[in-house]
Design a protein around this motif. Structure first.
Motif, PDB file in Angstrom:
ATOM      1  N   PHE A  63       0.704  -1.152   0.242  1.00  0.00           N
ATOM      2  CA  PHE A  63       0.038   0.125   0.068  1.00  0.00           C
ATOM      3  C   PHE A  63       0.924   1.237  -0.066  1.00  0.00           C
ATOM      4  O   PHE A  63       1.877   1.361   0.700  1.00  0.00           O
ATOM      5  CB  PHE A  63      -0.913  -0.067   1.251  1.00  0.00           C
ATOM      6  N   GLY A  87      -2.243  -2.990  -3.492  1.00  0.00           N
ATOM      7  CA  GLY A  87      -3.290  -3.544  -2.869  1.00  0.00           C
ATOM      8  C   GLY A  87      -4.780  -3.036  -3.202  1.00  0.00           C
ATOM      9  O   GLY A  87      -5.681  -3.746  -3.091  1.00  0.00           O
ATOM     10  N   TYR A  88      -4.525  -1.701  -3.519  1.00  0.00           N
ATOM     11  CA  TYR A  88      -5.805  -0.847  -3.931  1.00  0.00           C
ATOM     12  C   TYR A  88      -5.781   0.262  -4.937  1.00  0.00           C
ATOM     13  O   TYR A  88      -6.489   0.421  -5.668  1.00  0.00           O
ATOM     14  CB  TYR A  88      -6.257  -0.235  -2.458  1.00  0.00           C
ATOM     15  N   LYS A  91      -6.942   0.315  -8.676  1.00  0.00           N
ATOM     16  CA  LYS A  91      -8.092   0.003  -9.003  1.00  0.00           C
ATOM     17  C   LYS A  91      -9.044   1.127  -9.689  1.00  0.00           C
ATOM     18  O   LYS A  91      -8.761   2.218  -9.723  1.00  0.00           O
ATOM     19  CB  LYS A  91      -8.820  -0.602  -7.763  1.00  0.00           C
ATOM     20  N   HIS A 124      -3.097  -4.218 -11.111  1.00  0.00           N
ATOM     21  CA  HIS A 124      -4.239  -4.676 -10.485  1.00  0.00           C
ATOM     22  C   HIS A 124      -5.171  -3.775  -9.770  1.00  0.00           C
ATOM     23  O   HIS A 124      -4.773  -3.091  -9.057  1.00  0.00           O
ATOM     24  CB  HIS A 124      -3.576  -5.677  -9.159  1.00  0.00           C
ATOM     25  N   TRP A 128     -13.409  -5.350 -12.549  1.00  0.00           N
ATOM     26  CA  TRP A 128     -13.592  -5.961 -11.412  1.00  0.00           C
ATOM     27  C   TRP A 128     -15.025  -5.337 -10.750  1.00  0.00           C
ATOM     28  O   TRP A 128     -15.191  -4.218 -10.501  1.00  0.00           O
ATOM     29  CB  TRP A 128     -12.689  -5.923 -10.226  1.00  0.00           C
ATOM     30  N   ASN A 131     -14.972  -2.982  -7.455  1.00  0.00           N
ATOM     31  CA  ASN A 131     -14.452  -1.568  -7.370  1.00  0.00           C
ATOM     32  C   ASN A 131     -15.014  -0.259  -8.526  1.00  0.00           C
ATOM     33  O   ASN A 131     -13.949   0.386  -8.588  1.00  0.00           O
ATOM     34  CB  ASN A 131     -13.055  -1.899  -7.143  1.00  0.00           C
ATOM     35  N   GLU A 172     -12.144 -11.948 -11.016  1.00  0.00           N
ATOM     36  CA  GLU A 172     -13.047 -12.512 -10.247  1.00  0.00           C
ATOM     37  C   GLU A 172     -14.554 -12.405 -11.029  1.00  0.00           C
ATOM     38  O   GLU A 172     -15.665 -12.105 -10.551  1.00  0.00           O
ATOM     39  CB  GLU A 172     -13.278 -11.988  -8.844  1.00  0.00           C
ATOM     40  N   GLN A 254      -5.261 -16.766  -7.056  1.00  0.00           N
ATOM     41  CA  GLN A 254      -5.009 -15.591  -6.031  1.00  0.00           C
ATOM     42  C   GLN A 254      -4.334 -16.363  -4.649  1.00  0.00           C
ATOM     43  O   GLN A 254      -3.384 -15.995  -4.286  1.00  0.00           O
ATOM     44  CB  GLN A 254      -6.501 -15.187  -5.749  1.00  0.00           C
ATOM     45  N   GLU A 286      -1.892 -13.816  -5.147  1.00  0.00           N
ATOM     46  CA  GLU A 286      -2.248 -13.207  -3.649  1.00  0.00           C
ATOM     47  C   GLU A 286      -2.130 -14.075  -2.400  1.00  0.00           C
ATOM     48  O   GLU A 286      -2.994 -14.196  -1.687  1.00  0.00           O
ATOM     49  CB  GLU A 286      -3.654 -12.708  -3.940  1.00  0.00           C
ATOM     50  N   TRP A 328       0.063 -11.578  -0.602  1.00  0.00           N
ATOM     51  CA  TRP A 328      -0.971 -10.413  -0.530  1.00  0.00           C
ATOM     52  C   TRP A 328      -0.477  -9.638   0.830  1.00  0.00           C
ATOM     53  O   TRP A 328      -1.258  -9.455   1.624  1.00  0.00           O
ATOM     54  CB  TRP A 328      -2.545 -11.154  -0.525  1.00  0.00           C
ATOM     55  N   TRP A 336      -4.343  -7.951   5.980  1.00  0.00           N
ATOM     56  CA  TRP A 336      -5.755  -7.774   5.918  1.00  0.00           C
ATOM     57  C   TRP A 336      -6.805  -8.651   6.478  1.00  0.00           C
ATOM     58  O   TRP A 336      -7.918  -8.719   6.719  1.00  0.00           O
ATOM     59  CB  TRP A 336      -6.353  -7.740   4.472  1.00  0.00           C
TER      60      TRP A 336
HETATM   61  O1  G3I Z   1      -7.091   4.344   1.595  1.00  0.00           O
HETATM   62  C1  G3I Z   1      -8.614   4.817   1.764  1.00  0.00           C
HETATM   63  C2  G3I Z   1      -8.605   5.767   2.794  1.00  0.00           C
HETATM   64  O2  G3I Z   1      -8.002   6.833   2.700  1.00  0.00           O
HETATM   65  C3  G3I Z   1     -10.204   6.076   2.861  1.00  0.00           C
HETATM   66  O3  G3I Z   1     -10.475   7.100   4.099  1.00  0.00           O
HETATM   67  C4  G3I Z   1     -10.770   4.844   3.296  1.00  0.00           C
HETATM   68  C5  G3I Z   1     -12.495   5.267   3.232  1.00  0.00           C
HETATM   69  O4  G3I Z   1     -13.204   4.041   3.007  1.00  0.00           O
HETATM   70  O5  G3I Z   1     -10.750   3.574   2.296  1.00  0.00           O
HETATM   71  C6  G3I Z   1      -9.225   3.596   2.244  1.00  0.00           C
HETATM   72  O6  G3I Z   1      -9.070   2.381   1.063  1.00  0.00           O
HETATM   73  C7  G3I Z   1      -9.449   1.230   1.379  1.00  0.00           C
HETATM   74  C8  G3I Z   1      -8.237   0.472   0.777  1.00  0.00           C
HETATM   75  O7  G3I Z   1      -8.442  -1.035   1.131  1.00  0.00           O
HETATM   76  C9  G3I Z   1      -6.910   0.708   1.385  1.00  0.00           C
HETATM   77  O8  G3I Z   1      -6.839   0.349   2.791  1.00  0.00           O
HETATM   78  C10 G3I Z   1     -10.803   0.809   0.814  1.00  0.00           C
HETATM   79  O9  G3I Z   1     -11.767   1.556   1.451  1.00  0.00           O
HETATM   80  C11 G3I Z   1     -10.881  -0.686   0.903  1.00  0.00           C
HETATM   81  O10 G3I Z   1     -12.100  -1.076   0.220  1.00  0.00           O
HETATM   82  C12 G3I Z   1      -9.643  -1.471   0.282  1.00  0.00           C
HETATM   83  O11 G3I Z   1      -9.828  -2.913   0.507  1.00  0.00           O
HETATM   84  C13 G3I Z   1      -9.028  -3.608  -0.626  1.00  0.00           C
HETATM   85  C14 G3I Z   1      -9.977  -4.550  -1.026  1.00  0.00           C
HETATM   86  O12 G3I Z   1      -9.357  -5.148  -2.021  1.00  0.00           O
HETATM   87  C15 G3I Z   1     -11.010  -3.815  -1.843  1.00  0.00           C
HETATM   88  O13 G3I Z   1     -10.201  -3.083  -2.949  1.00  0.00           O
HETATM   89  C16 G3I Z   1      -8.095  -4.398   0.454  1.00  0.00           C
HETATM   90  O14 G3I Z   1      -7.436  -3.573   0.940  1.00  0.00           O
HETATM   91  C17 G3I Z   1      -7.413  -5.289  -0.280  1.00  0.00           C
HETATM   92  O15 G3I Z   1      -6.721  -6.253   0.445  1.00  0.00           O
HETATM   93  C18 G3I Z   1      -8.695  -6.317  -1.247  1.00  0.00           C
HETATM   94  O16 G3I Z   1      -7.598  -6.923  -1.963  1.00  0.00           O
HETATM   95  C19 G3I Z   1      -8.422  -7.889  -3.056  1.00  0.00           C
HETATM   96  C20 G3I Z   1      -7.961  -8.012  -4.213  1.00  0.00           C
HETATM   97  O17 G3I Z   1      -7.949  -6.617  -4.858  1.00  0.00           O
HETATM   98  C21 G3I Z   1      -8.887  -9.033  -5.105  1.00  0.00           C
HETATM   99  N1  G3I Z   1      -8.649 -10.436  -4.557  1.00  0.00           N
HETATM  100  C22 G3I Z   1      -9.371 -10.434  -3.083  1.00  0.00           C
HETATM  101  C23 G3I Z   1      -8.340  -9.554  -2.147  1.00  0.00           C
HETATM  102  C24 G3I Z   1      -8.830  -9.469  -0.953  1.00  0.00           C
HETATM  103  O18 G3I Z   1     -10.069  -9.233  -0.565  1.00  0.00           O
END
Ligand code: G3I
Length: 377
Positions: A63, A87-88, A91, A124, A128, A131, A172, A254, A286, A328, A336
């Motif tokens: 991240f 990780g995010y 997207k 990545h 999807w 997102n 997915e 993954q 992952e 991951w 996570w």
């Molecule tokens: O960084 C922002 C922050 O600034 C903001 O205030 C906050 C408000 O919601 O969001 C923060 O971002 C979050 C981000 O993770 C970073 O922590 C998002 O809300 C949250 O939805 C996001 O979750 C990620 C998730 O995918 C959805 O994108 C997870 O970290 C990440 O581990 C997860 O990874 C997925 C792979 O992409 C696909 N395979 C499954 C894997 C696990 O779910």
């Protein structure tokens, strides 16, 4: 056949799968599994070096904020990995805050970090269902929905053209329980099914002709009826994409491992061979270990999780089409699964190669041993 010789037998008194807890111990010790006792401090070859020695690439998810703020994470990433994946930050939702307004700053920071340090940055993920930007959601149907997706593919892959060499173009898309004959999710843009997904890969190839284009999915690893159905649906999907001449080059498995699920090395090897038989490269994209139900003290939990990772990798790395392994995350300091799958005892999950103090754990040694024992690519 490697792996079969590894003694993973659990002493009967210790291994008991209950409703609440998998009580584990290990007949096998770290040494039995080819893992020297965890070093007190970081020493010896890094995972990226051991992997490269077999023609493998090892990387991890990161991240941008953590890399910026945590020097320990930066140091561990620079020491251990050859590639990173966001990780995010790369997207659709975070990169398209409003229609016609892209925001690639976080991804660009990760690209700068990767470029400055000789790392690859893996893309990545572009398409999807989980997102899309909030402004797009009401319009993700029919032709308009498809065009919004195609425009996003062109935007982000055009922005990183020639600098991000591999993308999870589609992530997915398969969900058999939703009952479609093609096994796809009932997500608006997927209305045309395989034809739409083939168009996604064609648009991606036009946006960056040199990029390796992947289909990425989870729930493909275990000897369970639901996962057998998903493996079959993913094989049908990639065969259909190939039949349509879509430029798909790789499949990402993954590998979100689950400690209490039944794993068959033979079943998994067959799936990998089927994918390889379609002239597809394979990545474990992952990798981590969900050990929320695993009991015992930390030592036992760590050894048990590592033995499962080792057994999985022994099967996976026997397939030479598998050329990339990414975890991951890298450290339990940012895991996570602790929030996503909280342990019944409230303790943090221990799913990553390094512990919360960035010390190498048995999973680190399981990766190192599996890489060392893999056939060269
Ligand atoms: O960084 C922002 C922050 O600034 C903001 O205030 C906050 C408000 O919601 O969001 C923060 O971002 C979050 C981000 O993770 C970073 O922590 C998002 O809300 C949250 O939805 C996001 O979750 C990620 C998730 O995918 C959805 O994108 C997870 O970290 C990440 O581990 C997860 O990874 C997925 C792979 O992409 C696909 N395979 C499954 C894997 C696990 O779910």
């Amino acid at each position: 056949m490697r792996g079969a010789s590894t003694d993973l037998s659990l002493s009967a008194a210790e291994a008991r799968v209950g409703r609440r807890t998998v009580l584990v111990g290990l007949g096998a010790s770290c040494a039995t599994l080819g893992m020297p006792r965890p070093a007190a401090s970081v020493e010896g070859e890094a995972l990226k070096t051991i992997a490269a020695g077999r023609g493998l690439t090892y990387g991890c998810a990161v991240f941008e904020k953590t890399l910026r703020d945590d020097a320990r994470m930066r140091e561990a990433v620079l020491r251990e990995v050859a590639s990173i994946v966001a990780g995010y930050e790369m997207k659709w939702r975070p990169t398209a805050p409003a229609e016609g307004r892209a925001d690639y700053r976080a991804g660009d920071e990760l690209l700068r970090f990767a470029t400055d340090n000789g790392l690859a940055l893996r893309g990545h993920t572009v398409v999807w269902h989980q997102n899309p930007p909030l402004w797009a959601i009401p319009r993700l149907h029919g032709r308009e929905g498809e065009e919004l997706v195609f425009a996003h593919i062109r935007d982000i892959m055009g922005h990183y053209r020639g600098r991000v060499r591999e993308w999870d173009v589609v992530n997915e898309a398969v969900n058999v329980p939703e009952g479609r004959p093609d096994g796809l999710r009932r997500w608006g843009p997927y209305e045309r099914g395989y034809d739409f997904l083939a168009d996604c890969f064609r648009v991606a190839h036009e946006a960056d002709p040199d990029a390796v284009l992947c289909y990425n999915d989870f729930g493909l690893e275990y000897d369970r009826i639901d996962q057998a159905a998903k493996r079959a649906a993913v094989l049908r999907l990639v065969e259909a994409l190939k039949a349509r001449g879509a430029p798909i080059h790789a499949v990402g498995i993954q590998s979100h491992l689950i400690a209490w699920y039944p794993f068959s090395q033979g079943v998994f090897r067959k799936f990998l061979a089927d994918l390889a038989g379609l002239d597809l490269r394979i990545r474990l994209t992952e990798l981590d270990m969900n050990e929320r139900k695993v009991g015992g003290d930390i030592g036992k939990r760590d050894r048990f999780g590592a033995s499962l990772v080792r057994r999985y990798l022994d099967a996976a790395l026997d397939e030479k089409a598998v050329t990339g392994v990414l975890t991951w995350g890298l450290s339990d300091s940012e895991n996570w699964l602790t929030g996503y799958a909280p342990r019944l005892d409230g303790l943090p999950q221990r799913s990553m190669p390094l512990d919360e103090a960035f010390e190498r754990k048995p999973i680190w040694y399981a990766l190192a041993s599996a890489f060392r024992n893999a056939p060269s690519r």
